[in-house]
Design a protein around this motif. Structure first.
Motif, PDB file in Angstrom:
ATOM      1  N   ILE B 377       1.053  -1.314   0.178  1.00  0.00           N
ATOM      2  CA  ILE B 377       0.297  -0.095  -0.052  1.00  0.00           C
ATOM      3  C   ILE B 377       0.970   1.313  -0.140  1.00  0.00           C
ATOM      4  N   LEU B 526      -5.552  12.639   9.583  1.00  0.00           N
ATOM      5  CA  LEU B 526      -6.566  12.199  10.351  1.00  0.00           C
ATOM      6  C   LEU B 526      -5.282  10.953  10.895  1.00  0.00           C
ATOM      7  N   THR B 527      -5.508  11.228  12.268  1.00  0.00           N
ATOM      8  CA  THR B 527      -4.756  10.104  12.957  1.00  0.00           C
ATOM      9  C   THR B 527      -5.584   9.726  13.966  1.00  0.00           C
ATOM     10  N   SER B 528      -4.780   8.250  14.529  1.00  0.00           N
ATOM     11  CA  SER B 528      -5.362   7.786  14.853  1.00  0.00           C
ATOM     12  C   SER B 528      -5.592   8.134  16.302  1.00  0.00           C
ATOM     13  N   SER B 529      -7.254   8.138  17.041  1.00  0.00           N
ATOM     14  CA  SER B 529      -7.093   8.780  18.507  1.00  0.00           C
ATOM     15  C   SER B 529      -6.358   8.507  19.397  1.00  0.00           C
ATOM     16  N   THR B 533       1.439   6.516  14.860  1.00  0.00           N
ATOM     17  CA  THR B 533       1.972   5.816  14.147  1.00  0.00           C
ATOM     18  C   THR B 533       2.252   6.696  12.820  1.00  0.00           C
ATOM     19  N   PRO B 534       3.262   5.963  11.282  1.00  0.00           N
ATOM     20  CA  PRO B 534       3.536   6.916  10.403  1.00  0.00           C
ATOM     21  C   PRO B 534       2.727   7.150   9.757  1.00  0.00           C
ATOM     22  N   ILE B 535       1.313   5.840   9.667  1.00  0.00           N
ATOM     23  CA  ILE B 535       0.640   6.078   8.839  1.00  0.00           C
ATOM     24  C   ILE B 535      -0.996   6.673   8.593  1.00  0.00           C
ATOM     25  N   VAL B 537      -2.763   9.973   6.970  1.00  0.00           N
ATOM     26  CA  VAL B 537      -3.850   9.795   6.183  1.00  0.00           C
ATOM     27  C   VAL B 537      -3.800  11.443   6.293  1.00  0.00           C
ATOM     28  N   TYR B 583     -14.200  11.706  14.734  1.00  0.00           N
ATOM     29  CA  TYR B 583     -14.999  10.937  13.251  1.00  0.00           C
ATOM     30  C   TYR B 583     -16.305   9.890  14.101  1.00  0.00           C
ATOM     31  N   ALA B 587     -15.175   4.988  12.388  1.00  0.00           N
ATOM     32  CA  ALA B 587     -14.988   5.475  11.179  1.00  0.00           C
ATOM     33  C   ALA B 587     -13.772   4.206  10.161  1.00  0.00           C
ATOM     34  N   VAL B 589     -11.589   5.257   7.800  1.00  0.00           N
ATOM     35  CA  VAL B 589     -10.676   6.494   6.852  1.00  0.00           C
ATOM     36  C   VAL B 589      -9.446   5.857   6.061  1.00  0.00           C
ATOM     37  N   PHE B 590      -8.988   4.640   6.174  1.00  0.00           N
ATOM     38  CA  PHE B 590      -7.918   3.830   5.194  1.00  0.00           C
ATOM     39  C   PHE B 590      -8.421   3.507   3.958  1.00  0.00           C
TER      40      PHE B 590
END
Lengths: 262, 777
Positions: B377, B526-529, B533-535, B537, B583, B587, B589-590
């Protein structure tokens, strides 16, 4: 994103020589909430409702059941049918469940009145069950189905091995035809108990979008290790019950097929 | 009032009272550089000895301009760490005077304290109250992981700036989120400034000139983020001779080389760093560990060339990559690439121009070899940016800055490719946008005691085709789609951003500073709540996502004590936030084209008080910073519209930094941090549904992670200087008392007692020792 985040954190934690410890977390005891777990499906041809109370988190308390409720089911275009109490908080009644029909369920108890509406969708049939192996060499069973074209379809697979229901959260399989409308689908199930000679009964369940979203929401919070990597802060899934109760009135059209692992 | 009168009044206000006499005025201007290496020297105070209160400050490119009536003057140039320079001038025509400032020899420093001391009370008179100015020399003295100084870590020791926690270089500023900080490297935005494990940021202090972190009162030239601006500038490269710096450590090593292409005309700088922490994993007997990979590397490049007296061009770049491989199951690599071309042009004695063309890219790849899936990805965000800024030194009391920014954003949220036989490629919608802004600001002195910096920025984002614009109803159901051809404008969002910062000198040692700023943000992370992580969005404002808006007002009191040896400051701030993003429950978002339907919008507020006490000189130096604050969000769709603490709501935040010079060559440094744990959501009860145990929630962020605290110590031994070669050995210990600070808390079924659950805490990094040999020549 949850899976990716989970893998990242696990990889990161392991590589960073992370320490893991059990902590004594003082959880707040929320007010007790009533739970209405209701299901009507075309396979059992019965309606079943379990009315119970929640228990504190991290506890192994058994729930308290509510026995004095008045439960009524109203199929679309028909009059209400009373659903009698059986035992252990369960109210049930044999009833022919019809596809593509709306149902309303009303429950009155302890001065609380709630109701929920659910649409029982059309059934999608299982074409065949395929026994296969994944790249790790584990046995998997693929449920082959032809997704009806031109409509959004939402599915769940439930199965049992030698009559024992596999209802743990990790065995809950949910999928939709998003990006695969009208195609031949072969979702797989994997279980370490799959062995030669075991009989596996597979139920392919179709449901409404809102019901699918409820189960997705439930799945995202029910995996107890998943708190840390959900993108959204965890919250209760959106129920179809009208009042301040938890749970869902689920309706499924079910097709079943069995296979014995050679 | 007549329109002409208004314009006249405005001109009078901006340009100041005109002199009554017709005495002719002339402009003194020039370039200030470091005598040793030819580097431009920013923020040098240029004062006129005969006219107290009259003077200017060199800009970030070392240019200064001062207009005075004809006459004879003594001009003094003062900058921290440099010998003051005094020049007698006869100003009877326009005059250009380039200045080279020298660092005094080691032995002279103590003898010439009064000479080398710059304007020590500069912190009182600067208008930018909510600014942390980071001096690279200070950074190098502090204990940091791996013995390598890090500018981001030092910034996070300031009041109002809070670390995102272990394993992360991200930070929160005054209640803002991780994606609300604009981090610039030579004007190029860096979308993810964190290296793997979070100990290192992407900035190598050996090649940096300095940095400023604006927590509020941002000048109008900055925009695009609501919480803060961290403006990091690289060195230009030594114009005089070849020199170098580097370090060899247990975890990473680095080397930087710089020197003239043509002496005093052009120079080049190259630097790199690589880590080999993954090598240690191979030493483990445990196969689960020794089959993993973990490393990062990066390269910095910069070149500059003088094209004559009036023009100078720069080319700078950065590229870096982090790689994490977890057995054959999972891989993640990510990195930033930036490139900046800059042209400085002195248009006249009073008008300075800076033109920049900037490219930046942040890309990550996720490799999943999970069961029979073999997926890659790829996600990226890429900008092309043109900036034009003019600085007009209108008169000695007014310096105007005006210009424009245009940035083309292209976001590719995800391309999923499979290495399996079917080789399907799934690509989510790419998003394009043109973010533009024009601005005007004026830095004004009123008398000797009042300084103002006021301005306005007009910003706008046009979403561009090719792409789909989606329409949703209130429940988030898709109601319509419109396709736009490449380059067509899909929708527009815009806003006006007023800015003000001011300082009022109350006495010789005290000042008050008042700031107000309104910032718009059109790109949203849009980060994780829960965990970082570097992932990442990123999404852009559109017909569905409104720009985030922050209005902040702050008031600060600054006092210097004991002849500027001690510095005390306190600031109170209030920030109101609009269109804050969260969110919907569950949700996704990915890799979701309909991500806009997964979001909810609300408001927020943050307020607090920040205290800083600093000892600046002597054998024992350091500071104590403390913040008491509150940050709340409010969404109609969450918790019945009740306000709840944001994840980054930290009630208490304390940093203590101390450096003790034991001998001339040996120094001991330490820092201690303490902060309230992040707000987090845990269940309050559970029930069984369909055979599955389900937790239930009563409130958002009603719990706290355990409080975080940690002590780090470092010992630095400076070896004897040999000719030009200087070196030192740094031994440091991160987390001295081995506190197990929580990285995550999750729950699992108790194996000994099936049916009941237990809470499990994962902590990173206990007692991380490091030894680093640093050198420069």
């Amino acid at each position: 994103m949850r899976k990716q985040s989970f893998l990242f954190i696990m990889a990161f934690a392991l590589i960073a020589s992370a320490c893991e410890k059990i902590i004594d977390l003082e959880v707040k005891e929320g007010d007790k909430r009533y739970i209405l777990d209701a299901e009507l499906n075309t396979m059992d041809d019965s309606i079943s409702i379990i009315l119970s109370e929640s228990v504190p988190y991290l506890s192994d308390d058994t729930p308290t059941y509510v026995e004095n409720a008045t439960v009524e089911l109203t199929p679309e275009g028909n009059s209400a049918i009373l659903v009698p109490y059986e035992s252990n908080g369960r109210y049930a009644l044999p009833l022919e469940a019809l596809e593509d029909q709306d149902y309303k369920l009303s429950v009155d108890f302890n001065d609380i009145s709630v109701e929920a509406n659910s649409h029982l969708t059309k059934k999608t049939n299982i074409n065949e069950l395929l026994i296969d192996e994944n790249i790790e060499g584990d046995l998997i069973i693929r449920t082959a189905l032809s997704d009806p074209a031109g409509e959004d379809n939402y599915y769940r697979i439930r199965y049992s091995i030698d009559g024992q229901k596999m209802d743990e959260v990790e065995n809950l399989v949910l999928f939709s035809d998003n990006n695969n409308d009208g195609e031949e689908l072969t979702p797989r199930i994997l279980n370490e108990l799959f062995e030669s000679g075991k009989k596996v009964d597979v139920e392919l369940m179709t449901m409404s979008k809102s019901q699918y979203e409820y189960y997705q929401g439930m799945l995202s919070i029910s995996d107890p290790s998943a708190f840390s990597y959900s993108v959204s802060a965890p919250a209760n899934p959106v129920s179809n019950w009208s009042g301040d109760v938890l749970g869902y009135f689920s309706t499924y059209a079910i097709d079943t097929m069995s296979v014995v692992i050679p | 009032m007549h329109k002409g009168q208004i314009l006249l009044l405005l001109a009078f206000f901006i340009l100041g009272p005109l002199p009554l006499s017709a005495q002719e005025k002339f402009t003194l201007s020039g370039q200030i550089t470091d005598a040793a290496n030819g580097e431009d020297l920013p923020f040098v105070n240029v004062v006129v000895k005969e006219l107290p209160g009259v003077g200017t400050i060199s800009n970030v490119y070392g240019f200064y301009s001062l207009t005075l009536a004809a006459g004879t003057y003594t001009i003094e140039y003062r900058s921290i760490g440099y010998e003051n320079i005094s020049k007698q001038i006869q100003l009877d025509s326009a005059l250009t005077m380039d200045i080279e400032m020298a660092v005094p020899e080691q032995g002279e420093v103590l003898k010439k304290v009064t000479v080398t001391a710059q304007k020590k009370d500069e912190n009182l008179t600067r208008t930018d109250g909510s600014v942390t100015k980071i001096n690279i020399k200070d950074v190098k003295k502090l204990p940091t992981f791996g013995g390598e100084p890090d500018i981001m870590k030092v910034a996070q020791l300031s009041p109002g700036v809070k670390t995102a926690g272990d394993g992360n270089s991200g930070f929160y500023v005054r209640g803002g989120g991780l994606g609300q900080n604009l981090v610039l490297l030579d004007e190029a935005p860096v979308y993810n400034p964190s290296h793997v494990l979070g100990f290192y940021s992407v900035f190598n202090s050996d090649v940096l000139k300095g940095a400023e972190l604006y927590k509020g009162g941002m000048p109008a030239e900055y925009g695009g983020r609501t919480a803060s601006v961290m403006d990091v500038r690289m060195k230009d490269g030594n114009l005089k001779e070849w020199s170098g710096a580097g370090g060899v450590g247990l975890i990473a090593s680095r080397l930087a080389l710089e020197g003239p292409i043509k002496k005093d005309k052009g120079s080049i700088l190259l630097s790199g760093r690589t880590s080999y922490v993954g090598t240690y994993l191979k030493l483990s007997d445990n196969e689960t560990i020794n089959r993993n990979k973990l490393y990062f590397y990066y390269l910095n490049f910069k070149a500059n060339f003088k094209l004559g007296k009036k023009d100078k061009i720069y080319l700078s770049g950065y590229t870096g990559r982090d790689v994490l491989r977890f057995d054959d199951l999972f891989g993640l690599d990510w990195g930033n690439t930036t490139a900046t071309f800059r042209w400085n042009h002195v248009m006249s004695k009073k008008l300075f121009s800076n033109t920049s063309v900037i490219y930046n890219d942040y890309t990550y790849n996720i490799l999943v070899n999970f069961l029979e899936d073999n997926l890659k990805i790829t996600s990226s965000i890429r900008d092309f940016n043109l900036k034009q800024q003019f600085s007009l030194y209108a008169n000695n009391n007014n310096t105007l800055k005006f210009g424009f920014d245009v940035a083309h954003h292209s976001l590719s949220p995800g391309v999923v490719s499979s290495e399996n036989e079917d080789g399907n490629v799934v690509e989510t919608d790419k998003n394009y946008g043109l973010e533009s802004a024009v601005y005007l600001s004026n830095e004004q002195k009123i008398g000797k005691k009042i300084r103002l910096n006021y301005g306005v920025r007009f910003s706008m984002l046009n979403r561009l085709g090719e792409g789909n614009e989606y329409m949703y109803d209130e429940a988030g159901n898709l109601t319509g789609t419109t396709f736009y051809e490449s380059g067509e404008i899909m929708n527009t969002n815009y806003g006006i951003e007023p800015r003000l910062s001011s300082s009022f000198l109350l006495s010789k040692n005290t000042s008050l500073k008042l700031n107000y700023n309104r910032n718009f943000q059109y790109l949203h992370l849009l980060t994780s709540s829960t965990t970082s992580t570097p992932i990442d969005v990123w999404v852009m404002s559109s017909n569905n996502i409104k720009p985030q808006i922050a209005d902040q007002v702050s008031l600060g009191y600054y006092q210097n004590l004991k002849d500027n040896k001690y510095e005390f400051s306190t600031e109170v701030y209030y920030k109101g936030m609009q269109n804050v993003i969260d969110y919907k429950t569950g949700a996704n978002v990915f890799l979701n084209d309909f991500v806009e339907a997964e979001l909810v919008y609300g408001t927020g507020q943050s307020y607090g008080v920040e205290l800083l006490f600093k000892k600046k000189v002597g054998k024992f130096t350091g500071w104590i910073g403390y913040t008491l604050s509150r940050t709340e969000h409010k969404f109609d769709a969450i918790d019945n519209g009740n306000p709840f603490p944001a994840r980054q709501d930290r009630t208490h935040d304390l940093s203590i930094v101390a450096i003790y010079k034991i001998t001339d060559r040996l120094s001991l440094s330490g820092n201690f941090v303490y902060y309230t744990g992040d707000a987090v959501t845990f269940p309050s009860g559970q029930y069984t549904l369909d055979g599955i145990t389900v937790p239930y929630y009563t409130e958002r962020n009603g719990y706290r992670m355990p409080d975080y605290h940690r002590l780090d110590l470092g010992l630095t031994w400076d070896f004897k200087k040999r000719k030009k070669f200087e070196s030192s050995l740094n031994v440091s210990l991160y987390n001295v008392y081995g506190r197990q600070n929580a990285y995550t808390i999750s729950f699992r079924e108790n194996e000994a007692d099936p049916g009941s659950y237990e809470a499990v805490q994962i902590s990173l990094f206990r007692w991380v020792p490091s030894v680093t040999y640093n050198f420069n020549f």
